[in-house]
Scaffold this motif. Structure first.
Motif, PDB file in Angstrom:
ATOM      1  N   PRO A 191      38.522  84.837 -26.590  1.00 53.68           N
ATOM      2  CA  PRO A 191      37.239  84.137 -26.614  1.00 53.68           C
ATOM      3  C   PRO A 191      37.431  82.636 -26.382  1.00 53.68           C
ATOM      4  O   PRO A 191      38.311  82.011 -26.960  1.00 53.68           O
ATOM      5  CB  PRO A 191      36.718  84.427 -28.031  1.00 53.68           C
ATOM      6  N   GLY A 192      36.602  82.090 -25.513  1.00 49.95           N
ATOM      7  CA  GLY A 192      36.720  80.682 -25.136  1.00 49.95           C
ATOM      8  C   GLY A 192      37.409  80.482 -23.807  1.00 49.95           C
ATOM      9  O   GLY A 192      37.362  79.385 -23.246  1.00 49.95           O
ATOM     10  N   ASP A 193      38.058  81.523 -23.261  1.00 57.57           N
ATOM     11  CA  ASP A 193      38.643  81.433 -21.921  1.00 57.57           C
ATOM     12  C   ASP A 193      37.544  81.570 -20.874  1.00 57.57           C
ATOM     13  O   ASP A 193      36.535  82.263 -21.089  1.00 57.57           O
ATOM     14  CB  ASP A 193      39.668  82.552 -21.697  1.00 57.57           C
ATOM     15  N   ILE A 194      37.756  80.916 -19.729  1.00 57.75           N
ATOM     16  CA  ILE A 194      36.841  81.062 -18.597  1.00 57.75           C
ATOM     17  C   ILE A 194      37.487  81.995 -17.583  1.00 57.75           C
ATOM     18  O   ILE A 194      38.616  81.775 -17.145  1.00 57.75           O
ATOM     19  CB  ILE A 194      36.504  79.699 -17.970  1.00 57.75           C
ATOM     20  N   LEU A 195      36.747  83.026 -17.218  1.00 52.47           N
ATOM     21  CA  LEU A 195      37.238  84.062 -16.329  1.00 52.47           C
ATOM     22  C   LEU A 195      36.427  84.058 -15.039  1.00 52.47           C
ATOM     23  O   LEU A 195      35.451  83.315 -14.913  1.00 52.47           O
ATOM     24  CB  LEU A 195      37.148  85.422 -17.021  1.00 52.47           C
ATOM     25  N   TYR A 196      36.832  84.885 -14.094  1.00 50.53           N
ATOM     26  CA  TYR A 196      36.122  84.916 -12.810  1.00 50.53           C
ATOM     27  C   TYR A 196      35.943  86.352 -12.345  1.00 50.53           C
ATOM     28  O   TYR A 196      36.907  87.120 -12.250  1.00 50.53           O
ATOM     29  CB  TYR A 196      36.880  84.121 -11.743  1.00 50.53           C
ATOM     30  N   PHE A 197      34.687  86.707 -12.074  1.00 53.65           N
ATOM     31  CA  PHE A 197      34.340  87.987 -11.470  1.00 53.65           C
ATOM     32  C   PHE A 197      34.202  87.770  -9.967  1.00 53.65           C
ATOM     33  O   PHE A 197      33.329  87.015  -9.518  1.00 53.65           O
ATOM     34  CB  PHE A 197      33.030  88.518 -12.048  1.00 53.65           C
ATOM     35  N   ASP A 198      35.049  88.430  -9.210  1.00 54.15           N
ATOM     36  CA  ASP A 198      35.059  88.278  -7.749  1.00 54.15           C
ATOM     37  C   ASP A 198      34.181  89.346  -7.115  1.00 54.15           C
ATOM     38  O   ASP A 198      34.157  90.494  -7.561  1.00 54.15           O
ATOM     39  CB  ASP A 198      36.498  88.404  -7.233  1.00 54.15           C
ATOM     40  N   ASN A 199      33.454  88.955  -6.072  1.00 54.34           N
ATOM     41  CA  ASN A 199      32.568  89.880  -5.349  1.00 54.34           C
ATOM     42  C   ASN A 199      32.897  89.802  -3.863  1.00 54.34           C
ATOM     43  O   ASN A 199      32.194  89.153  -3.090  1.00 54.34           O
ATOM     44  CB  ASN A 199      31.104  89.509  -5.610  1.00 54.34           C
ATOM     45  N   PRO A 200      33.990  90.443  -3.443  1.00 52.85           N
ATOM     46  CA  PRO A 200      34.495  90.258  -2.072  1.00 52.85           C
ATOM     47  C   PRO A 200      33.560  90.753  -0.982  1.00 52.85           C
ATOM     48  O   PRO A 200      33.617  90.264   0.148  1.00 52.85           O
ATOM     49  CB  PRO A 200      35.807  91.045  -2.076  1.00 52.85           C
ATOM     50  N   MET A 210      33.011  85.566 -24.428  1.00 52.39           N
ATOM     51  CA  MET A 210      32.389  85.259 -25.710  1.00 52.39           C
ATOM     52  C   MET A 210      33.025  86.022 -26.867  1.00 52.39           C
ATOM     53  O   MET A 210      32.777  85.711 -28.032  1.00 52.39           O
ATOM     54  CB  MET A 210      30.896  85.608 -25.649  1.00 52.39           C
ATOM     55  N   GLY A 211      33.833  87.024 -26.554  1.00 56.28           N
ATOM     56  CA  GLY A 211      34.354  87.920 -27.570  1.00 56.28           C
ATOM     57  C   GLY A 211      33.501  89.174 -27.658  1.00 56.28           C
ATOM     58  O   GLY A 211      32.377  89.241 -27.141  1.00 56.28           O
ATOM     59  N   ASN A 212      34.025  90.192 -28.304  1.00 55.43           N
ATOM     60  CA  ASN A 212      33.306  91.452 -28.510  1.00 55.43           C
ATOM     61  C   ASN A 212      32.824  92.077 -27.198  1.00 55.43           C
ATOM     62  O   ASN A 212      31.760  92.714 -27.143  1.00 55.43           O
ATOM     63  CB  ASN A 212      32.112  91.247 -29.459  1.00 55.43           C
ATOM     64  N   GLY A 213      33.593  91.875 -26.129  1.00 55.03           N
ATOM     65  CA  GLY A 213      33.262  92.500 -24.857  1.00 55.03           C
ATOM     66  C   GLY A 213      32.116  91.863 -24.104  1.00 55.03           C
ATOM     67  O   GLY A 213      31.585  92.466 -23.159  1.00 55.03           O
ATOM     68  N   LEU A 214      31.720  90.643 -24.467  1.00 56.89           N
ATOM     69  CA  LEU A 214      30.596  89.962 -23.825  1.00 56.89           C
ATOM     70  C   LEU A 214      31.067  88.722 -23.067  1.00 56.89           C
ATOM     71  O   LEU A 214      32.028  88.062 -23.465  1.00 56.89           O
ATOM     72  CB  LEU A 214      29.546  89.569 -24.862  1.00 56.89           C
ATOM     73  N   TYR A 215      30.334  88.399 -21.987  1.00 57.87           N
ATOM     74  CA  TYR A 215      30.665  87.280 -21.113  1.00 57.87           C
ATOM     75  C   TYR A 215      29.388  86.505 -20.811  1.00 57.87           C
ATOM     76  O   TYR A 215      28.322  87.097 -20.650  1.00 57.87           O
ATOM     77  CB  TYR A 215      31.270  87.779 -19.792  1.00 57.87           C
ATOM     78  N   PHE A 216      29.523  85.171 -20.720  1.00 55.30           N
ATOM     79  CA  PHE A 216      28.380  84.353 -20.298  1.00 55.30           C
ATOM     80  C   PHE A 216      28.661  83.723 -18.948  1.00 55.30           C
ATOM     81  O   PHE A 216      29.669  83.026 -18.775  1.00 55.30           O
ATOM     82  CB  PHE A 216      28.070  83.227 -21.289  1.00 55.30           C
ATOM     83  N   GLY A 217      27.754  83.965 -18.001  1.00 50.75           N
ATOM     84  CA  GLY A 217      27.812  83.314 -16.705  1.00 50.75           C
ATOM     85  C   GLY A 217      26.484  82.653 -16.416  1.00 50.75           C
ATOM     86  O   GLY A 217      25.428  83.299 -16.537  1.00 50.75           O
ATOM     87  N   HIS A 218      26.489  81.387 -16.058  1.00 51.89           N
ATOM     88  CA  HIS A 218      25.242  80.689 -15.767  1.00 51.89           C
ATOM     89  C   HIS A 218      24.609  81.303 -14.523  1.00 51.89           C
ATOM     90  O   HIS A 218      25.228  81.387 -13.470  1.00 51.89           O
ATOM     91  CB  HIS A 218      25.517  79.198 -15.544  1.00 51.89           C
ATOM     92  N   GLY A 219      23.385  81.745 -14.664  1.00 49.71           N
ATOM     93  CA  GLY A 219      22.701  82.440 -13.577  1.00 49.71           C
ATOM     94  C   GLY A 219      22.557  83.919 -13.846  1.00 49.71           C
ATOM     95  O   GLY A 219      21.665  84.570 -13.314  1.00 49.71           O
TER      96      GLY A 219
END
Length: 254
Positions: free
Chosen positions: A168-177, A194-203
């Protein structure tokens, strides 16, 4: 695993030297059970990282709860009381404005702002550093704020590494090739774990991994075969370097 004083340490050993809240204990447990070795010079150095990770997650939640909009660089906007919005969509701190006030305004008056996801991640990190170091040190270190994509002040000390573990607190990247060429801004999504299997992405907002991928997949070109996916990498501040700033003398700034 965690190494301190030249040896691998255990959870009971660390708990005897630090007061931990529930979030910090969960992150610490994950780190201790990682196959990677994380090195710290003292419990205080480790405690600072745990606290800042929580501040990153909290800043992500605050941005999610704000009225800040997602936009491409072309349509980016900011509050003109604090920022000048350049033609490329960047936000430049106005002369005479305290950096802490300008960052806090993004969360307090989100309806005045629109930006893309990379800028959102940097804003979250600045907010977390502000909370971790306090206004005086933050204003001294970040006097020339410039928000645009992944541009950031050198004192933020961001590091992106290929890795299989993240916390939690790391920034990750979801790629959409296979993104549709008509919506290139959905070629991927930067997201705070965010932890607990959740992610925040702006948008997109706060979603599970599957939810993030589903949104991105809806912006693939017709007949696309490859799904969006989470890259095995993590972007994080150099927590140890930021910890050193807690000892830094800062003259009064603004």
């Amino acid at each position: 695993m965690i190494e301190m004083y030249g040896r691998i340490v255990t959870l009971p050993q660390l708990e005897s030297q630090m007061v931990l809240n529930e979030f910090e204990r969960k992150v610490l447990y994950q780190m201790l059970n990682s196959e990677a070795i994380y090195y710290y010079s003292s419990p205080n150095q480790l405690k600072f990282e745990l606290e800042m990770r929580q501040n990153i997650v909290q800043a992500a939640q605050l941005l999610n709860d704000s009225d800040a909009s997602f936009s491409t660089f072309k349509y980016a906007r900011s509050n003109p009381r604090y920022w000048y919005t350049e033609r490329n969509g960047a936000f430049k701190l106005l002369p005479g404005v305290r950096p802490s006030d300008a960052i806090n305004d993004i969360f307090a008056n989100g309806s005045e702002y629109a930006f893309e996801c990379a800028t959102g991640m940097v804003i979250i990190l600045y907010k977390a550093v502000l909370h971790s170091l306090g206004e005086k040190r933050f204003n001294y270190l970040f006097q020339d704020l410039y928000l645009w994509a992944w541009q950031y002040d050198k004192d933020l000390n961001l590091e992106t590494t290929r890795r299989y573990d993240y916390f939690p607190g790391d920034i990750l990247y979801f790629d959409n090739p296979d993104v549709d060429p008509s919506t290139p801004y959905w070629q991927g999504e930067n997201a705070v774990y965010m932890g607990n299997g959740l992610y925040f992405g702006h948008g997109i907002g706060i979603e599970t991994r599957e939810g993030m991928i589903e949104v991105l997949n809806s912006f693939r070109y017709p007949g696309a075969m490859q799904s969006a996916f989470l890259l095995e990498q993590a972007t994080r501040p150099n927590f140890k370097k930021l910890y050193e700033y807690t000892f830094m003398y800062t003259p009064q700034y603004m």
